[in-house]
Design a protein around this motif. Sequence first.
Motif, PDB file in Angstrom:
ATOM      1  N   LYS A 179      13.933  12.912 -15.203  1.00  0.00           N
ATOM      2  CA  LYS A 179      14.657  11.789 -15.833  1.00  0.00           C
ATOM      3  C   LYS A 179      15.974  11.527 -15.074  1.00  0.00           C
ATOM      4  N   GLU A 180      16.688  12.628 -14.778  1.00  0.00           N
ATOM      5  CA  GLU A 180      17.960  12.475 -14.057  1.00  0.00           C
ATOM      6  C   GLU A 180      17.750  11.889 -12.668  1.00  0.00           C
ATOM      7  N   ARG A 181      16.701  12.375 -12.009  1.00  0.00           N
ATOM      8  CA  ARG A 181      16.456  11.881 -10.641  1.00  0.00           C
ATOM      9  C   ARG A 181      16.041  10.413 -10.652  1.00  0.00           C
ATOM     10  N   ILE A 182      15.257  10.004 -11.661  1.00  0.00           N
ATOM     11  CA  ILE A 182      14.861   8.589 -11.745  1.00  0.00           C
ATOM     12  C   ILE A 182      16.122   7.739 -11.957  1.00  0.00           C
ATOM     13  N   GLU A 183      16.983   8.202 -12.867  1.00  0.00           N
ATOM     14  CA  GLU A 183      18.180   7.411 -13.193  1.00  0.00           C
ATOM     15  C   GLU A 183      19.167   7.366 -12.026  1.00  0.00           C
ATOM     16  N   ASN A 184      19.147   8.395 -11.166  1.00  0.00           N
ATOM     17  CA  ASN A 184      20.064   8.429 -10.019  1.00  0.00           C
ATOM     18  C   ASN A 184      19.388   8.063  -8.700  1.00  0.00           C
ATOM     19  N   ASN A 185      18.194   7.459  -8.808  1.00  0.00           N
ATOM     20  CA  ASN A 185      17.435   7.055  -7.601  1.00  0.00           C
ATOM     21  C   ASN A 185      17.253   8.202  -6.613  1.00  0.00           C
ATOM     22  N   LYS A 186      16.937   9.401  -7.144  1.00  0.00           N
ATOM     23  CA  LYS A 186      16.741  10.549  -6.250  1.00  0.00           C
ATOM     24  C   LYS A 186      15.288  11.006  -6.260  1.00  0.00           C
ATOM     25  N   THR A 187      14.379  10.077  -6.310  1.00  0.00           N
ATOM     26  CA  THR A 187      12.959  10.418  -6.259  1.00  0.00           C
ATOM     27  C   THR A 187      12.460  10.169  -4.837  1.00  0.00           C
ATOM     28  N   PRO A 188      11.303  10.739  -4.438  1.00  0.00           N
ATOM     29  CA  PRO A 188      10.332  11.451  -5.269  1.00  0.00           C
ATOM     30  C   PRO A 188      10.789  12.867  -5.617  1.00  0.00           C
ATOM     31  N   MET A 189      10.263  13.345  -6.723  1.00  0.00           N
ATOM     32  CA  MET A 189      10.457  14.753  -7.065  1.00  0.00           C
ATOM     33  C   MET A 189       9.098  15.446  -6.990  1.00  0.00           C
ATOM     34  N   PHE A 190       9.096  16.609  -6.347  1.00  0.00           N
ATOM     35  CA  PHE A 190       7.879  17.430  -6.276  1.00  0.00           C
ATOM     36  C   PHE A 190       7.974  18.539  -7.328  1.00  0.00           C
ATOM     37  N   CYS A 194       4.145  26.011  -7.923  1.00  0.00           N
ATOM     38  CA  CYS A 194       3.196  26.665  -7.004  1.00  0.00           C
ATOM     39  C   CYS A 194       3.975  27.214  -5.809  1.00  0.00           C
ATOM     40  N   PRO A 195       4.138  28.541  -5.703  1.00  0.00           N
ATOM     41  CA  PRO A 195       4.964  29.097  -4.625  1.00  0.00           C
ATOM     42  C   PRO A 195       4.382  28.867  -3.232  1.00  0.00           C
ATOM     43  N   SER A 196       3.068  28.682  -3.158  1.00  0.00           N
ATOM     44  CA  SER A 196       2.441  28.416  -1.877  1.00  0.00           C
ATOM     45  C   SER A 196       2.925  27.065  -1.343  1.00  0.00           C
ATOM     46  N   ARG A 197       3.025  26.104  -2.260  1.00  0.00           N
ATOM     47  CA  ARG A 197       3.520  24.784  -1.868  1.00  0.00           C
ATOM     48  C   ARG A 197       5.003  24.834  -1.483  1.00  0.00           C
ATOM     49  N   VAL A 198       5.805  25.686  -2.160  1.00  0.00           N
ATOM     50  CA  VAL A 198       7.222  25.810  -1.798  1.00  0.00           C
ATOM     51  C   VAL A 198       7.321  26.305  -0.356  1.00  0.00           C
ATOM     52  N   LYS A 199       6.513  27.320  -0.034  1.00  0.00           N
ATOM     53  CA  LYS A 199       6.527  27.880   1.333  1.00  0.00           C
ATOM     54  C   LYS A 199       6.070  26.825   2.346  1.00  0.00           C
ATOM     55  N   PHE A 200       5.088  26.014   1.959  1.00  0.00           N
ATOM     56  CA  PHE A 200       4.577  24.946   2.830  1.00  0.00           C
ATOM     57  C   PHE A 200       5.695  23.936   3.149  1.00  0.00           C
ATOM     58  N   ILE A 201       6.433  23.536   2.112  1.00  0.00           N
ATOM     59  CA  ILE A 201       7.518  22.562   2.340  1.00  0.00           C
ATOM     60  C   ILE A 201       8.615  23.204   3.193  1.00  0.00           C
ATOM     61  N   LEU A 208      12.142  17.823   3.161  1.00  0.00           N
ATOM     62  CA  LEU A 208      11.828  17.468   1.775  1.00  0.00           C
ATOM     63  C   LEU A 208      12.328  18.512   0.765  1.00  0.00           C
ATOM     64  N   MET A 209      13.076  19.520   1.254  1.00  0.00           N
ATOM     65  CA  MET A 209      13.484  20.597   0.342  1.00  0.00           C
ATOM     66  C   MET A 209      14.246  20.079  -0.884  1.00  0.00           C
ATOM     67  N   GLU A 210      15.083  19.083  -0.675  1.00  0.00           N
ATOM     68  CA  GLU A 210      15.866  18.565  -1.813  1.00  0.00           C
ATOM     69  C   GLU A 210      14.996  17.832  -2.822  1.00  0.00           C
ATOM     70  N   TYR A 459      16.232  26.287  -4.140  1.00  0.00           N
ATOM     71  CA  TYR A 459      15.438  26.623  -2.946  1.00  0.00           C
ATOM     72  C   TYR A 459      16.179  26.297  -1.657  1.00  0.00           C
ATOM     73  N   ASP A 460      16.961  25.225  -1.704  1.00  0.00           N
ATOM     74  CA  ASP A 460      17.639  24.799  -0.491  1.00  0.00           C
ATOM     75  C   ASP A 460      18.642  25.836  -0.018  1.00  0.00           C
ATOM     76  N   LYS A 461      19.295  26.485  -1.007  1.00  0.00           N
ATOM     77  CA  LYS A 461      20.353  27.437  -0.646  1.00  0.00           C
ATOM     78  C   LYS A 461      19.841  28.871  -0.615  1.00  0.00           C
ATOM     79  N   THR A 462      18.631  29.080  -1.122  1.00  0.00           N
ATOM     80  CA  THR A 462      18.109  30.448  -1.143  1.00  0.00           C
ATOM     81  C   THR A 462      16.756  30.497  -0.439  1.00  0.00           C
TER      82      THR A 462
END
Length: 474
Positions: A179-190, A194-201, A208-210, A459-462
Amino acid sequence: MEIEINGKNFTVNPHQSIVENKKGKPYKDMSDLAITRDEEKCIGCGICRTACLENNGLGIPVQTEVEGCLYFRPDGKMDFKDSKCTRCGQCILACPTGCLAEKEDIEPVKSAISDESKIVIAQIAPSLRVSLGDSFGKEPDEILEGQMISALKKLGFKYVFDVNLGADFTTYEEAYDLKERIENNKTPMFTSCCPSRVKFIEDFHPELMESLTTVRSPQECLAVVTKTYFAQKLNLDPKNIVVVSIMPCIAKKFESRRSGEDASGQWDVDFVLTTREFIKMVKAANIDLPNLESEKFDAPLGEASGAGAIYGASGGVMESAVRTLASLYNQDLDKIEYEEFRGMEGIKKATLNIDGKQIKIAVTAGLKNAEKIIEEIENGEVYHYIEVMACPGGCVGGGGQPKPATKETINKRREALYKIDAGKIIRKAHENPIIKEVYDNLFKCPGGEIAKKYLHVDYDKTPTRECEISNDAK
Ligand code: SF4
Ligand code: SF4
Ligand code: SF4
Protein backbone atom coordinates in the motif's frame (compact mmCIF):
# COMPACT_ATOMS: atom_id res chain seq x y z
CA MET A 1 15.56 -44.76 -16.77
CA GLU A 2 13.40 -41.68 -17.21
CA ILE A 3 13.11 -38.65 -14.88
CA GLU A 4 10.18 -36.23 -14.98
CA ILE A 5 11.12 -32.57 -14.72
CA ASN A 6 8.33 -29.99 -14.87
CA GLY A 7 5.99 -32.44 -16.57
CA LYS A 8 8.53 -33.47 -19.26
CA ASN A 9 10.40 -36.79 -19.35
CA PHE A 10 14.18 -36.95 -19.72
CA THR A 11 16.26 -40.10 -20.19
CA VAL A 12 19.16 -40.66 -17.79
CA ASN A 13 22.30 -41.41 -19.82
CA PRO A 14 25.30 -42.28 -17.61
CA HIS A 15 28.61 -41.02 -19.01
CA GLN A 16 30.70 -43.66 -20.76
CA SER A 17 33.63 -43.40 -18.32
CA ILE A 18 31.27 -44.19 -15.44
CA VAL A 19 29.82 -47.16 -17.34
CA GLU A 20 33.41 -48.41 -17.70
CA ASN A 21 33.76 -47.95 -13.95
CA LYS A 22 36.47 -45.32 -14.06
CA LYS A 23 36.12 -42.77 -11.29
CA GLY A 24 38.54 -39.85 -11.84
CA LYS A 25 39.14 -38.04 -8.57
CA PRO A 26 35.70 -37.80 -6.93
CA TYR A 27 35.20 -34.87 -4.60
CA LYS A 28 32.78 -34.55 -1.66
CA ASP A 29 31.36 -31.08 -0.99
CA MET A 30 30.03 -30.79 2.57
CA SER A 31 30.85 -27.08 2.86
CA ASP A 32 27.39 -25.65 2.23
CA LEU A 33 24.62 -25.19 4.75
CA ALA A 34 21.92 -26.42 2.39
CA ILE A 35 23.28 -28.78 -0.33
CA THR A 36 25.85 -31.59 -0.34
CA ARG A 37 27.47 -33.23 -3.37
CA ASP A 38 29.20 -36.62 -3.30
CA GLU A 39 30.92 -37.35 -6.61
CA GLU A 40 31.42 -41.02 -5.63
CA LYS A 41 27.71 -41.34 -6.47
CA CYS A 42 27.77 -39.20 -9.64
CA ILE A 43 27.18 -40.93 -12.98
CA GLY A 44 27.82 -37.82 -15.06
CA CYS A 45 24.31 -37.86 -16.57
CA GLY A 46 23.79 -34.08 -16.44
CA ILE A 47 20.15 -34.36 -15.31
CA CYS A 48 20.96 -31.81 -12.57
CA ARG A 49 21.92 -29.25 -15.22
CA THR A 50 18.74 -30.04 -17.17
CA ALA A 51 16.62 -29.52 -14.04
CA CYS A 52 18.33 -26.19 -13.33
CA LEU A 53 17.79 -25.03 -16.93
CA GLU A 54 14.19 -26.26 -17.14
CA ASN A 55 13.15 -24.62 -13.87
CA ASN A 56 15.42 -21.63 -13.56
CA GLY A 57 17.05 -21.06 -16.92
CA LEU A 58 20.34 -20.95 -15.01
CA GLY A 59 22.28 -24.17 -15.68
CA ILE A 60 24.40 -23.82 -12.54
CA PRO A 61 25.79 -27.43 -12.69
CA VAL A 62 28.52 -27.21 -15.33
CA GLN A 63 30.08 -30.22 -17.08
CA THR A 64 33.61 -30.66 -15.71
CA GLU A 65 36.04 -33.36 -16.89
CA VAL A 66 38.36 -34.94 -14.31
CA GLU A 67 40.75 -37.61 -15.61
CA GLY A 68 38.33 -38.65 -18.36
CA CYS A 69 35.31 -38.69 -16.00
CA LEU A 70 32.45 -36.23 -16.21
CA TYR A 71 31.03 -34.48 -13.18
CA PHE A 72 28.64 -31.54 -12.98
CA ARG A 73 30.05 -28.93 -10.60
CA PRO A 74 28.28 -25.74 -9.43
CA ASP A 75 29.45 -22.94 -11.76
CA GLY A 76 32.32 -25.36 -12.51
CA LYS A 77 33.59 -24.86 -8.92
CA MET A 78 34.24 -27.49 -6.27
CA ASP A 79 31.87 -26.10 -3.62
CA PHE A 80 28.26 -24.93 -3.74
CA LYS A 81 29.03 -22.12 -1.31
CA ASP A 82 31.23 -20.43 -3.93
CA SER A 83 28.58 -20.58 -6.66
CA LYS A 84 25.53 -18.54 -7.68
CA CYS A 85 23.25 -21.50 -6.91
CA THR A 86 19.94 -20.32 -5.46
CA ARG A 87 19.51 -23.49 -3.32
CA CYS A 88 16.07 -24.22 -4.79
CA GLY A 89 16.95 -27.94 -4.71
CA GLN A 90 15.26 -28.87 -8.00
CA CYS A 91 18.49 -30.60 -9.09
CA ILE A 92 18.33 -32.70 -5.90
CA LEU A 93 14.81 -33.86 -6.78
CA ALA A 94 16.01 -34.86 -10.26
CA CYS A 95 19.41 -36.44 -9.43
CA PRO A 96 18.89 -40.21 -9.86
CA THR A 97 21.73 -41.38 -7.59
CA GLY A 98 21.60 -39.15 -4.49
CA CYS A 99 24.93 -37.51 -5.44
CA LEU A 100 23.12 -34.24 -4.71
CA ALA A 101 21.26 -34.08 -1.41
CA GLU A 102 20.22 -31.68 1.32
CA LYS A 103 22.63 -31.11 4.20
CA GLU A 104 20.92 -33.19 6.86
CA ASP A 105 20.15 -31.69 10.26
CA ILE A 106 18.56 -34.77 11.85
CA GLU A 107 21.37 -35.53 14.33
CA PRO A 108 21.66 -32.01 15.83
CA VAL A 109 17.86 -31.91 16.18
CA LYS A 110 17.88 -35.27 18.01
CA SER A 111 20.66 -33.99 20.31
CA ALA A 112 18.60 -30.89 21.14
CA ILE A 113 15.55 -33.05 21.92
CA SER A 114 17.58 -35.20 24.30
CA ASP A 115 19.01 -32.12 26.09
CA GLU A 116 16.70 -31.54 29.07
CA SER A 117 17.69 -27.88 29.36
CA LYS A 118 16.17 -27.15 25.92
CA ILE A 119 12.57 -26.58 24.90
CA VAL A 120 12.41 -27.90 21.36
CA ILE A 121 9.58 -26.54 19.22
CA ALA A 122 8.59 -27.75 15.74
CA GLN A 123 7.00 -25.31 13.31
CA ILE A 124 5.37 -26.74 10.20
CA ALA A 125 5.22 -25.29 6.69
CA PRO A 126 1.84 -24.97 4.94
CA SER A 127 2.58 -27.66 2.34
CA LEU A 128 3.83 -30.36 4.79
CA ARG A 129 0.36 -31.60 5.78
CA VAL A 130 -0.54 -32.33 2.13
CA SER A 131 2.79 -33.88 1.13
CA LEU A 132 3.10 -36.95 3.36
CA GLY A 133 0.43 -39.30 2.01
CA ASP A 134 2.30 -41.08 -0.78
CA SER A 135 5.28 -41.78 1.49
CA PHE A 136 2.96 -43.68 3.86
CA GLY A 137 0.87 -45.65 1.33
CA LYS A 138 -1.92 -43.06 1.09
CA GLU A 139 -3.08 -40.75 -1.70
CA PRO A 140 -0.65 -37.85 -2.36
CA ASP A 141 -3.30 -35.25 -1.49
CA GLU A 142 -4.38 -36.85 1.81
CA ILE A 143 -4.43 -34.14 4.50
CA LEU A 144 -2.50 -35.58 7.45
CA GLU A 145 -2.21 -32.46 9.63
CA GLY A 146 -3.36 -33.99 12.95
CA GLN A 147 -1.34 -37.19 12.46
CA MET A 148 1.76 -35.14 11.59
CA ILE A 149 1.43 -33.24 14.89
CA SER A 150 1.04 -36.52 16.82
CA ALA A 151 4.16 -37.93 15.12
CA LEU A 152 6.16 -34.83 16.11
CA LYS A 153 5.06 -35.19 19.73
CA LYS A 154 6.16 -38.85 19.65
CA LEU A 155 9.55 -37.74 18.31
CA GLY A 156 9.92 -35.57 21.43
CA PHE A 157 8.99 -32.05 20.34
CA LYS A 158 7.50 -30.16 23.28
CA TYR A 159 5.30 -27.83 21.22
CA VAL A 160 4.15 -27.89 17.60
CA PHE A 161 3.29 -24.51 16.01
CA ASP A 162 1.89 -23.68 12.58
CA VAL A 163 3.88 -21.70 10.01
CA ASN A 164 0.50 -20.87 8.41
CA LEU A 165 0.29 -18.36 11.28
CA GLY A 166 3.76 -17.08 10.32
CA ALA A 167 2.31 -16.59 6.82
CA ASP A 168 -0.51 -14.49 8.31
CA PHE A 169 2.12 -12.17 9.87
CA THR A 170 3.97 -11.98 6.54
CA THR A 171 0.74 -11.16 4.68
CA TYR A 172 -0.32 -8.45 7.13
CA GLU A 173 3.04 -6.65 6.90
CA GLU A 174 3.41 -7.19 3.16
CA ALA A 175 -0.04 -5.74 2.35
CA TYR A 176 0.98 -2.56 4.24
CA ASP A 177 4.34 -2.43 2.46
CA LEU A 178 2.56 -2.69 -0.91
CA LYS A 179 0.00 0.00 0.00
CA GLU A 180 2.81 2.39 0.94
CA ARG A 181 4.76 1.63 -2.21
CA ILE A 182 1.69 2.15 -4.42
CA GLU A 183 0.98 5.49 -2.73
CA ASN A 184 4.63 6.59 -3.09
CA ASN A 185 5.02 5.30 -6.67
CA LYS A 186 7.67 2.80 -5.56
CA THR A 187 6.41 -0.23 -7.44
CA PRO A 188 6.90 -2.94 -8.62
CA MET A 189 7.19 -4.78 -5.35
CA PHE A 190 8.38 -8.39 -5.33
CA THR A 191 7.28 -10.82 -2.62
CA SER A 192 10.24 -12.09 -0.57
CA CYS A 193 9.08 -15.25 1.20
CA CYS A 194 11.06 -17.52 -1.17
CA PRO A 195 14.76 -17.36 -0.20
CA SER A 196 15.81 -18.93 -3.48
CA ARG A 197 14.30 -15.98 -5.31
CA VAL A 198 16.05 -13.52 -2.94
CA LYS A 199 19.39 -15.14 -3.82
CA PHE A 200 18.46 -15.01 -7.53
CA ILE A 201 17.78 -11.26 -7.37
CA GLU A 202 20.96 -10.64 -5.33
CA ASP A 203 23.20 -12.49 -7.77
CA PHE A 204 21.53 -11.90 -11.13
CA HIS A 205 19.48 -8.67 -10.74
CA PRO A 206 21.03 -6.59 -7.93
CA GLU A 207 19.45 -3.49 -9.51
CA LEU A 208 16.08 -4.85 -8.27
CA MET A 209 17.06 -5.32 -4.61
CA GLU A 210 15.05 -2.30 -3.49
CA SER A 211 11.96 -3.80 -5.13
CA LEU A 212 11.98 -6.77 -2.75
CA THR A 213 9.61 -6.29 0.16
CA THR A 214 11.62 -6.30 3.39
CA VAL A 215 9.02 -8.45 5.16
CA ARG A 216 10.52 -11.66 6.56
CA SER A 217 9.40 -15.10 5.42
CA PRO A 218 6.69 -17.02 7.34
CA GLN A 219 9.20 -19.35 9.07
CA GLU A 220 11.21 -16.37 10.34
CA CYS A 221 8.14 -14.35 11.40
CA LEU A 222 6.75 -17.25 13.45
CA ALA A 223 10.13 -18.11 14.98
CA VAL A 224 10.74 -14.55 16.18
CA VAL A 225 7.22 -14.43 17.68
CA THR A 226 8.05 -17.71 19.47
CA LYS A 227 11.32 -16.37 20.90
CA THR A 228 9.82 -13.03 21.97
CA TYR A 229 6.05 -13.01 22.58
CA PHE A 230 5.64 -16.71 23.46
CA ALA A 231 8.84 -16.78 25.56
CA GLN A 232 7.68 -13.73 27.57
CA LYS A 233 4.21 -15.19 28.04
CA LEU A 234 5.59 -18.43 29.51
CA ASN A 235 8.55 -16.75 31.22
CA LEU A 236 11.05 -18.78 29.19
CA ASP A 237 14.61 -17.75 28.35
CA PRO A 238 14.72 -17.61 24.51
CA LYS A 239 18.28 -18.97 24.67
CA ASN A 240 16.79 -22.26 25.85
CA ILE A 241 14.25 -22.45 23.04
CA VAL A 242 15.24 -24.42 19.94
CA VAL A 243 13.00 -23.74 16.92
CA VAL A 244 13.01 -26.46 14.26
CA SER A 245 11.28 -25.62 10.97
CA ILE A 246 9.97 -28.50 8.89
CA MET A 247 9.88 -27.31 5.32
CA PRO A 248 9.43 -28.51 1.72
CA CYS A 249 12.45 -26.39 0.97
CA ILE A 250 16.26 -26.57 0.74
CA ALA A 251 16.77 -22.80 0.56
CA LYS A 252 15.15 -22.28 3.99
CA LYS A 253 18.27 -23.87 5.54
CA PHE A 254 20.29 -21.19 3.79
CA GLU A 255 17.85 -18.42 4.79
CA SER A 256 18.02 -19.36 8.48
CA ARG A 257 21.68 -18.25 8.64
CA ARG A 258 21.41 -15.01 6.68
CA SER A 259 22.34 -11.72 8.32
CA GLY A 260 19.35 -10.17 10.03
CA GLU A 261 17.51 -13.44 10.69
CA ASP A 262 18.37 -13.12 14.39
CA ALA A 263 16.01 -10.37 15.56
CA SER A 264 15.31 -12.12 18.89
CA GLY A 265 19.01 -11.90 19.85
CA GLN A 266 19.90 -15.41 18.66
CA TRP A 267 19.13 -17.25 15.43
CA ASP A 268 15.34 -17.17 15.26
CA VAL A 269 15.22 -20.52 13.44
CA ASP A 270 17.78 -22.98 14.85
CA PHE A 271 17.39 -25.86 12.39
CA VAL A 272 15.50 -26.62 9.20
CA LEU A 273 14.47 -30.16 8.27
CA THR A 274 13.08 -30.97 4.83
CA THR A 275 9.91 -33.02 4.34
CA ARG A 276 12.20 -35.92 3.38
CA GLU A 277 14.23 -35.61 6.60
CA PHE A 278 11.01 -35.54 8.66
CA ILE A 279 9.72 -38.71 6.92
CA LYS A 280 13.13 -40.36 7.51
CA MET A 281 12.91 -39.57 11.26
CA VAL A 282 9.34 -40.88 11.48
CA LYS A 283 10.19 -44.12 9.69
CA ALA A 284 13.40 -44.65 11.70
CA ALA A 285 11.34 -44.36 14.90
CA ASN A 286 8.79 -46.90 13.53
CA ILE A 287 5.95 -44.41 13.92
CA ASP A 288 2.85 -45.43 11.97
CA LEU A 289 1.99 -41.83 11.07
CA PRO A 290 -1.23 -42.25 9.04
CA ASN A 291 -2.85 -44.36 11.78
CA LEU A 292 -2.04 -42.05 14.71
CA GLU A 293 -4.77 -40.27 16.66
CA SER A 294 -5.11 -36.75 15.33
CA GLU A 295 -3.82 -33.90 17.55
CA LYS A 296 -4.12 -30.12 17.28
CA PHE A 297 -1.39 -27.48 17.03
CA ASP A 298 -0.42 -25.99 20.38
CA ALA A 299 -1.82 -22.67 21.58
CA PRO A 300 -1.29 -19.84 21.14
CA LEU A 301 0.75 -20.14 17.93
CA GLY A 302 -1.31 -22.79 16.20
CA GLU A 303 -4.27 -20.86 14.87
CA ALA A 304 -4.06 -19.64 11.28
CA SER A 305 -6.35 -18.29 8.58
CA GLY A 306 -7.14 -19.96 5.27
CA ALA A 307 -4.95 -17.31 3.64
CA GLY A 308 -1.94 -18.78 5.49
CA ALA A 309 -2.79 -22.28 4.26
CA ILE A 310 -2.49 -21.41 0.57
CA TYR A 311 1.05 -19.98 0.89
CA GLY A 312 2.30 -23.40 -0.18
CA ALA A 313 0.85 -22.99 -3.69
CA SER A 314 2.04 -20.70 -6.47
CA GLY A 315 -0.31 -17.68 -6.38
CA GLY A 316 -1.20 -18.29 -2.73
CA VAL A 317 0.98 -15.49 -1.37
CA MET A 318 -0.59 -13.09 -3.87
CA GLU A 319 -4.16 -14.19 -3.08
CA SER A 320 -3.53 -13.84 0.67
CA ALA A 321 -2.04 -10.37 0.27
CA VAL A 322 -4.85 -9.16 -2.00
CA ARG A 323 -7.49 -10.30 0.52
CA THR A 324 -5.82 -8.08 3.15
CA LEU A 325 -4.84 -5.21 0.82
CA ALA A 326 -8.46 -4.66 -0.22
CA SER A 327 -9.44 -4.46 3.46
CA LEU A 328 -6.74 -1.85 4.10
CA TYR A 329 -8.55 0.34 1.56
CA ASN A 330 -11.89 -0.46 3.29
CA GLN A 331 -12.97 -2.08 0.05
CA ASP A 332 -15.50 -4.88 0.26
CA LEU A 333 -14.24 -7.78 -1.77
CA ASP A 334 -16.73 -9.08 -4.29
CA LYS A 335 -14.95 -12.41 -3.94
CA ILE A 336 -12.44 -14.13 -1.73
CA GLU A 337 -11.16 -16.75 -4.18
CA TYR A 338 -8.98 -15.56 -7.06
CA GLU A 339 -8.94 -18.23 -9.76
CA GLU A 340 -6.70 -15.95 -11.85
CA PHE A 341 -3.80 -16.61 -9.41
CA ARG A 342 -4.34 -20.38 -9.16
CA GLY A 343 -3.00 -23.25 -11.25
CA MET A 344 0.23 -24.90 -12.37
CA GLU A 345 1.09 -22.39 -15.11
CA GLY A 346 4.53 -20.80 -14.75
CA ILE A 347 3.18 -17.27 -15.37
CA LYS A 348 -0.24 -15.90 -14.38
CA LYS A 349 -1.28 -12.26 -14.82
CA ALA A 350 -4.22 -10.17 -13.63
CA THR A 351 -5.31 -6.56 -13.21
CA LEU A 352 -7.39 -5.76 -10.11
CA ASN A 353 -9.34 -2.65 -9.29
CA ILE A 354 -8.47 -1.67 -5.73
CA ASP A 355 -9.66 1.71 -4.42
CA GLY A 356 -10.11 2.92 -7.99
CA LYS A 357 -6.55 2.00 -8.90
CA GLN A 358 -5.71 -0.58 -11.56
CA ILE A 359 -3.19 -2.87 -9.81
CA LYS A 360 -1.22 -4.98 -12.29
CA ILE A 361 -0.09 -8.32 -10.94
CA ALA A 362 2.16 -11.15 -12.12
CA VAL A 363 2.57 -14.53 -10.42
CA THR A 364 5.52 -16.68 -11.47
CA ALA A 365 6.75 -20.15 -10.53
CA GLY A 366 10.23 -21.23 -11.64
CA LEU A 367 12.95 -18.60 -11.87
CA LYS A 368 13.07 -18.78 -15.67
CA ASN A 369 9.52 -17.40 -15.67
CA ALA A 370 10.52 -14.65 -13.22
CA GLU A 371 13.26 -13.73 -15.70
CA LYS A 372 10.62 -13.30 -18.45
CA ILE A 373 8.65 -10.83 -16.29
CA ILE A 374 11.86 -8.95 -15.41
CA GLU A 375 12.58 -8.66 -19.16
CA GLU A 376 9.06 -7.25 -19.68
CA ILE A 377 9.72 -4.64 -16.95
CA GLU A 378 13.03 -3.71 -18.59
CA ASN A 379 11.08 -3.20 -21.83
CA GLY A 380 8.68 -0.76 -20.14
CA GLU A 381 5.82 -3.02 -18.99
CA VAL A 382 4.25 -1.82 -15.72
CA TYR A 383 3.59 -4.21 -12.81
CA HIS A 384 2.75 -3.24 -9.25
CA TYR A 385 3.09 -6.55 -7.45
CA ILE A 386 4.99 -9.67 -8.48
CA GLU A 387 5.02 -13.04 -6.74
CA VAL A 388 8.03 -15.20 -7.49
CA MET A 389 8.34 -18.78 -6.24
CA ALA A 390 11.35 -20.77 -7.43
CA CYS A 391 9.71 -24.18 -7.53
CA PRO A 392 7.12 -25.52 -10.00
CA GLY A 393 3.62 -25.09 -8.54
CA GLY A 394 5.20 -23.23 -5.56
CA CYS A 395 6.41 -24.87 -2.33
CA VAL A 396 4.25 -27.97 -2.94
CA GLY A 397 6.87 -28.71 -5.64
CA GLY A 398 9.79 -27.70 -3.37
CA GLY A 399 13.27 -29.21 -3.53
CA GLY A 400 12.88 -30.83 -0.09
CA GLN A 401 9.73 -32.76 -1.00
CA PRO A 402 9.45 -36.56 -1.35
CA LYS A 403 10.74 -38.07 -4.60
CA PRO A 404 9.59 -38.53 -7.31
CA ALA A 405 7.90 -35.14 -7.65
CA THR A 406 5.64 -35.55 -10.68
CA LYS A 407 3.51 -32.70 -11.97
CA GLU A 408 0.36 -34.71 -11.18
CA THR A 409 1.39 -35.23 -7.53
CA ILE A 410 2.36 -31.57 -7.10
CA ASN A 411 -0.98 -30.49 -8.54
CA LYS A 412 -2.91 -32.75 -6.14
CA ARG A 413 -1.03 -31.28 -3.16
CA ARG A 414 -1.81 -27.79 -4.47
CA GLU A 415 -5.55 -28.57 -4.73
CA ALA A 416 -5.55 -29.98 -1.18
CA LEU A 417 -4.25 -26.63 0.15
CA TYR A 418 -7.20 -24.81 -1.41
CA LYS A 419 -9.53 -27.33 0.25
CA ILE A 420 -8.00 -26.43 3.64
CA ASP A 421 -8.56 -22.73 2.92
CA ALA A 422 -12.17 -23.30 1.83
CA GLY A 423 -12.90 -25.15 5.08
CA LYS A 424 -11.72 -22.31 7.33
CA ILE A 425 -14.07 -19.81 8.95
CA ILE A 426 -11.36 -17.12 9.02
CA ARG A 427 -9.83 -16.72 5.55
CA LYS A 428 -8.08 -13.35 5.79
CA ALA A 429 -4.77 -12.98 7.61
CA HIS A 430 -5.62 -9.75 9.43
CA GLU A 431 -8.82 -11.28 10.88
CA ASN A 432 -6.87 -14.00 12.69
CA PRO A 433 -7.41 -13.34 16.46
CA ILE A 434 -3.81 -14.39 17.25
CA ILE A 435 -2.52 -11.73 14.88
CA LYS A 436 -4.66 -9.16 16.71
CA GLU A 437 -3.45 -10.41 20.10
CA VAL A 438 0.27 -10.25 19.20
CA TYR A 439 -0.02 -6.81 17.58
CA ASP A 440 -1.99 -5.45 20.56
CA ASN A 441 0.59 -6.75 23.02
CA LEU A 442 3.89 -6.48 21.14
CA PHE A 443 4.08 -5.16 17.57
CA LYS A 444 1.42 -2.41 17.96
CA CYS A 445 0.86 -1.70 14.25
CA PRO A 446 2.00 -3.15 10.91
CA GLY A 447 4.96 -1.28 9.46
CA GLY A 448 5.57 0.42 12.84
CA GLU A 449 8.91 0.61 14.64
CA ILE A 450 8.55 -2.61 16.65
CA ALA A 451 7.06 -4.57 13.75
CA LYS A 452 9.94 -3.40 11.52
CA LYS A 453 12.48 -4.52 14.13
CA TYR A 454 11.13 -8.07 14.36
CA LEU A 455 9.25 -8.78 11.13
CA HIS A 456 11.43 -7.08 8.51
CA VAL A 457 14.96 -7.57 7.23
CA ASP A 458 16.78 -5.13 5.01
CA TYR A 459 18.14 -7.28 2.17
CA ASP A 460 19.86 -4.33 0.57
CA LYS A 461 21.95 -3.61 3.65
CA THR A 462 22.38 -7.18 4.82
CA PRO A 463 23.79 -9.22 1.95
CA THR A 464 24.11 -12.97 2.24
CA ARG A 465 26.35 -13.95 5.11
CA GLU A 466 29.07 -16.44 4.28
CA CYS A 467 27.53 -19.86 4.95
CA GLU A 468 28.68 -21.37 8.21
CA ILE A 469 28.90 -25.12 8.65
CA SER A 470 28.14 -24.98 12.35
CA ASN A 471 24.45 -25.05 13.17
CA ASP A 472 24.95 -24.10 16.79
CA ALA A 473 22.60 -21.41 17.99
CA LYS A 474 24.50 -18.12 18.47
S1 SF4 B 1 24.94 -34.92 -9.76
FE1 SF4 B 1 23.31 -36.43 -10.10
S2 SF4 B 1 22.15 -35.59 -11.81
FE2 SF4 B 1 24.08 -34.51 -11.78
S3 SF4 B 1 25.40 -35.62 -13.19
FE3 SF4 B 1 25.76 -36.48 -11.16
S4 SF4 B 1 24.33 -38.21 -10.97
FE4 SF4 B 1 23.65 -36.98 -12.72
S1 SF4 C 1 19.73 -25.84 -6.28
FE1 SF4 C 1 18.50 -24.86 -7.90
S2 SF4 C 1 19.78 -23.16 -8.60
FE2 SF4 C 1 21.12 -24.53 -7.46
S3 SF4 C 1 22.00 -25.86 -9.01
FE3 SF4 C 1 20.20 -26.90 -8.19
S4 SF4 C 1 18.54 -26.35 -9.59
FE4 SF4 C 1 20.20 -24.90 -9.94
S1 SF4 D 1 9.26 -22.03 -3.86
FE1 SF4 D 1 9.06 -22.65 -1.72
S2 SF4 D 1 10.14 -24.59 -1.58
FE2 SF4 D 1 10.84 -23.61 -3.47
S3 SF4 D 1 12.69 -22.47 -2.88
FE3 SF4 D 1 10.96 -21.06 -2.74
S4 SF4 D 1 10.31 -21.16 -0.57
FE4 SF4 D 1 11.59 -22.98 -0.99
